[in-house]
Scaffold this motif. Structure first.
Motif, PDB file in Angstrom:
ATOM      1  N   ALA A   1       0.956  -1.314   0.164  1.00 30.80           N
ATOM      2  CA  ALA A   1      -0.052  -0.017   0.196  1.00 30.80           C
ATOM      3  C   ALA A   1       0.892   1.095   0.032  1.00 30.80           C
ATOM      4  O   ALA A   1       0.531   2.250  -0.625  1.00 30.80           O
ATOM      5  N   LEU A   2       1.926   1.306   0.910  1.00 34.98           N
ATOM      6  CA  LEU A   2       2.794   2.389   0.749  1.00 34.98           C
ATOM      7  C   LEU A   2       3.574   2.491  -0.534  1.00 34.98           C
ATOM      8  O   LEU A   2       3.789   3.712  -1.006  1.00 34.98           O
ATOM      9  N   GLN A   3       3.949   1.580  -1.089  1.00 32.50           N
ATOM     10  CA  GLN A   3       4.452   1.540  -2.575  1.00 32.50           C
ATOM     11  C   GLN A   3       3.448   2.273  -3.371  1.00 32.50           C
ATOM     12  O   GLN A   3       4.040   3.072  -4.318  1.00 32.50           O
ATOM     13  N   ALA A   4       2.415   1.720  -3.481  1.00 35.61           N
ATOM     14  CA  ALA A   4       1.088   2.271  -4.458  1.00 35.61           C
ATOM     15  C   ALA A   4       1.012   3.706  -4.094  1.00 35.61           C
ATOM     16  O   ALA A   4       0.988   4.449  -5.090  1.00 35.61           O
ATOM     17  N   SER A   5       0.572   3.988  -3.102  1.00 31.82           N
ATOM     18  CA  SER A   5       0.244   5.379  -2.659  1.00 31.82           C
ATOM     19  C   SER A   5       1.384   6.302  -2.757  1.00 31.82           C
ATOM     20  O   SER A   5       1.351   7.281  -3.224  1.00 31.82           O
ATOM     21  N   GLY A   6       2.689   5.947  -2.351  1.00 31.77           N
ATOM     22  CA  GLY A   6       3.759   6.710  -2.383  1.00 31.77           C
ATOM     23  C   GLY A   6       4.305   7.163  -3.921  1.00 31.77           C
ATOM     24  O   GLY A   6       4.626   8.282  -4.269  1.00 31.77           O
ATOM     25  N   GLY A   7       3.940   6.006  -4.906  1.00 29.14           N
ATOM     26  CA  GLY A   7       4.236   5.977  -6.182  1.00 29.14           C
ATOM     27  C   GLY A   7       3.247   7.221  -6.955  1.00 29.14           C
ATOM     28  O   GLY A   7       3.689   7.850  -7.736  1.00 29.14           O
ATOM     29  N   ILE A   8       1.923   7.078  -6.371  1.00 26.39           N
ATOM     30  CA  ILE A   8       1.064   7.943  -6.964  1.00 26.39           C
ATOM     31  C   ILE A   8       1.357   9.500  -6.534  1.00 26.39           C
ATOM     32  O   ILE A   8       1.151  10.435  -7.159  1.00 26.39           O
TER      33      ILE A   8
ATOM     34  N   LEU B   1      11.629  11.284 -12.355  1.00 28.89           N
ATOM     35  CA  LEU B   1      10.695  11.012 -11.157  1.00 28.89           C
ATOM     36  C   LEU B   1       9.409  10.402 -11.704  1.00 28.89           C
ATOM     37  O   LEU B   1       9.066   9.486 -10.926  1.00 28.89           O
ATOM     38  N   ALA B   2       8.818  10.782 -12.726  1.00 24.92           N
ATOM     39  CA  ALA B   2       7.523  10.238 -13.177  1.00 24.92           C
ATOM     40  C   ALA B   2       7.902   8.576 -13.363  1.00 24.92           C
ATOM     41  O   ALA B   2       7.010   7.751 -13.140  1.00 24.92           O
ATOM     42  N   GLY B   3       8.988   8.352 -13.893  1.00 26.09           N
ATOM     43  CA  GLY B   3       9.126   6.976 -14.445  1.00 26.09           C
ATOM     44  C   GLY B   3       9.421   5.982 -13.013  1.00 26.09           C
ATOM     45  O   GLY B   3       8.931   5.016 -12.887  1.00 26.09           O
ATOM     46  N   LEU B   4      10.317   6.736 -12.190  1.00 25.73           N
ATOM     47  CA  LEU B   4      10.384   6.007 -10.710  1.00 25.73           C
ATOM     48  C   LEU B   4       9.128   5.819 -10.043  1.00 25.73           C
ATOM     49  O   LEU B   4       8.778   4.808  -9.537  1.00 25.73           O
ATOM     50  N   ALA B   5       7.999   6.855 -10.106  1.00 26.53           N
ATOM     51  CA  ALA B   5       6.825   6.758  -9.566  1.00 26.53           C
ATOM     52  C   ALA B   5       5.805   5.719 -10.072  1.00 26.53           C
ATOM     53  O   ALA B   5       5.228   4.968  -9.212  1.00 26.53           O
ATOM     54  N   VAL B   6       6.104   5.643 -11.508  1.00 26.70           N
ATOM     55  CA  VAL B   6       5.340   4.533 -12.167  1.00 26.70           C
ATOM     56  C   VAL B   6       5.799   3.003 -11.348  1.00 26.70           C
ATOM     57  O   VAL B   6       5.000   1.929 -11.435  1.00 26.70           O
ATOM     58  N   GLN B   7       7.061   3.189 -11.658  1.00 23.49           N
ATOM     59  CA  GLN B   7       7.643   1.770 -11.273  1.00 23.49           C
ATOM     60  C   GLN B   7       7.393   1.260  -9.752  1.00 23.49           C
ATOM     61  O   GLN B   7       6.954   0.198  -9.507  1.00 23.49           O
ATOM     62  N   PHE B   8       7.324   2.382  -8.491  1.00 23.85           N
ATOM     63  CA  PHE B   8       6.791   2.130  -7.278  1.00 23.85           C
ATOM     64  C   PHE B   8       5.208   1.683  -7.315  1.00 23.85           C
ATOM     65  O   PHE B   8       4.831   0.722  -6.858  1.00 23.85           O
ATOM     66  N   ILE B   9       4.524   2.298  -8.207  1.00 23.14           N
ATOM     67  CA  ILE B   9       3.009   1.875  -8.358  1.00 23.14           C
ATOM     68  C   ILE B   9       2.870   0.316  -8.956  1.00 23.14           C
ATOM     69  O   ILE B   9       2.277  -0.281  -8.285  1.00 23.14           O
ATOM     70  N   PHE B  10       3.646   0.016  -9.880  1.00 21.02           N
ATOM     71  CA  PHE B  10       3.848  -1.413 -10.589  1.00 21.02           C
ATOM     72  C   PHE B  10       4.228  -2.248  -9.330  1.00 21.02           C
ATOM     73  O   PHE B  10       3.494  -3.465  -9.267  1.00 21.02           O
ATOM     74  N   ASP B  11       5.224  -2.005  -8.416  1.00 26.53           N
ATOM     75  CA  ASP B  11       5.690  -2.821  -7.348  1.00 26.53           C
ATOM     76  C   ASP B  11       4.608  -3.268  -6.438  1.00 26.53           C
ATOM     77  O   ASP B  11       4.494  -4.280  -5.959  1.00 26.53           O
ATOM     78  N   GLY B  12       4.000  -1.838  -6.056  1.00 27.13           N
ATOM     79  CA  GLY B  12       3.079  -1.986  -4.861  1.00 27.13           C
ATOM     80  C   GLY B  12       1.836  -2.964  -5.468  1.00 27.13           C
ATOM     81  O   GLY B  12       1.413  -3.739  -4.543  1.00 27.13           O
ATOM     82  N   ILE B  13       1.412  -2.878  -6.789  1.00 27.03           N
ATOM     83  CA  ILE B  13       0.369  -4.023  -7.230  1.00 27.03           C
ATOM     84  C   ILE B  13       0.749  -5.248  -7.257  1.00 27.03           C
ATOM     85  O   ILE B  13       0.166  -6.249  -6.776  1.00 27.03           O
ATOM     86  N   GLN B  14       2.183  -5.447  -7.687  1.00 23.66           N
ATOM     87  CA  GLN B  14       2.769  -6.727  -7.601  1.00 23.66           C
ATOM     88  C   GLN B  14       2.754  -7.382  -6.380  1.00 23.66           C
ATOM     89  O   GLN B  14       2.416  -8.334  -6.066  1.00 23.66           O
ATOM     90  N   ASN B  15       3.359  -6.726  -5.393  1.00 24.62           N
ATOM     91  CA  ASN B  15       3.421  -6.971  -3.992  1.00 24.62           C
ATOM     92  C   ASN B  15       2.268  -7.189  -3.222  1.00 24.62           C
ATOM     93  O   ASN B  15       2.187  -8.087  -2.126  1.00 24.62           O
ATOM     94  N   SER B  16       0.920  -6.619  -3.513  1.00 23.87           N
ATOM     95  CA  SER B  16      -0.221  -6.615  -3.173  1.00 23.87           C
ATOM     96  C   SER B  16      -0.935  -8.029  -3.149  1.00 23.87           C
ATOM     97  O   SER B  16      -1.755  -8.479  -2.399  1.00 23.87           O
ATOM     98  N   GLY B  17      -0.443  -9.023  -4.093  1.00 19.14           N
ATOM     99  CA  GLY B  17      -1.025 -10.055  -4.599  1.00 19.14           C
ATOM    100  C   GLY B  17      -2.500 -10.208  -5.165  1.00 19.14           C
ATOM    101  O   GLY B  17      -2.966 -11.185  -5.608  1.00 19.14           O
ATOM    102  N   LEU B  18      -2.758  -8.852  -5.940  1.00 15.16           N
ATOM    103  CA  LEU B  18      -3.918  -8.671  -6.511  1.00 15.16           C
ATOM    104  C   LEU B  18      -3.974  -9.401  -7.685  1.00 15.16           C
ATOM    105  O   LEU B  18      -5.056  -9.733  -8.283  1.00 15.16           O
ATOM    106  N   LEU B  19      -2.610  -9.621  -8.487  1.00 17.50           N
ATOM    107  CA  LEU B  19      -2.406 -10.051  -9.914  1.00 17.50           C
ATOM    108  C   LEU B  19      -2.373 -11.554  -9.785  1.00 17.50           C
ATOM    109  O   LEU B  19      -2.155 -12.437 -10.713  1.00 17.50           O
ATOM    110  N   ASN B  20      -2.564 -12.206  -8.438  1.00 20.88           N
ATOM    111  CA  ASN B  20      -2.134 -13.630  -8.406  1.00 20.88           C
ATOM    112  C   ASN B  20      -3.380 -14.385  -8.454  1.00 20.88           C
ATOM    113  O   ASN B  20      -4.540 -13.832  -8.219  1.00 20.88           O
TER     114      ASN B  20
END
Length: 209
Positions: free
Chosen positions: A72-79, A190-209
């Protein structure tokens, strides 16, 4: 290790905004003596840096006490970082790295601007605090990586301090156009890094499993 250091430097440069802080410092301290300006720069850097160090070292514990996961921190921080990046690319003031009109008026009426608005919200703003927590959390307990993140944070704080001391000269040298060019380039990264953080957050959340 090099990648971690570069990401941390870029992120902290963008979220703290040393050039923006220096420009604001120059505008708010026109009536102060050189000694007063130096004292305020030191105080602002120490307090702002202290706040960011606290959240870098203990922010994850604070979040866990509220039941907030790393994903959640990765996704919200990325946003949050993405919103800051968009403002930087379009050379707009961001609420995460600047003051509101009301805060600006209050600051202009104060003799000592080191704590407010310099230390917070300019140096230790929500964007920088979120970035500090996020980058240390990403290290996943690796002491070497955490040390690099802390080192990058201290380096940007030191840069901010030095630029405040040289605020008038830097502003005159770069001008408005120069400041905007640097801001836009860093904003794209920074935009590129932010999007990567969002991707990592979604991946680590388990929503795609």
């Amino acid at each position: 290790m090099t990648e971690t250091l570069l990401i941390a430097l870029t992120t902290f440069f963008a979220t703290i905004g040393p050039l923006d802080v220096a420009a604001m410092f120059a505008a708010l301290t026109t009536n102060n003596t050189a000694r007063e300006r130096r004292a305020m720069a030191v105080k602002a850097s120490l307090i702002g840096g202290g706040i960011l160090l606290f959240f870098a070292l203990f922010g994850k514990v604070v979040l866990e006490s509220f039941g907030i996961s790393l994903a959640a921190l990765q996704a919200s921080g990325g946003i949050l970082l993405l919103l800051i990046a968009i403002d930087m690319v379009f050379a707009r003031d961001s609420g995460s790295t600047s003051t509101t009109d009301q805060e600006q008026k209050e600051a202009e009426a104060k003799q000592d601007v080191s704590v407010f608005p310099l230390a917070t919200p300019l140096i230790a703003g929500p964007g920088a605090i979120g970035a500090a927590i996020l980058l240390v959390s990403q290290a996943d307990g690796d002491t070497a990586e955490i040390s690099l993140v802390i080192g990058a944070l201290l380096a940007i704080i030191l840069m901010t301090f030095l630029l405040m001391l040289l605020a008038t000269q830097v502003q005159r040298l770069l001008g408005v156009t120069g400041l905007h060019v640097i801001s836009r380039v860093v904003g794209v990264l920074l935009a590129g890094l932010a999007v990567q953080f969002i991707f990592d957050g979604i991946q680590n959340s388990g929503l795609l499993n």
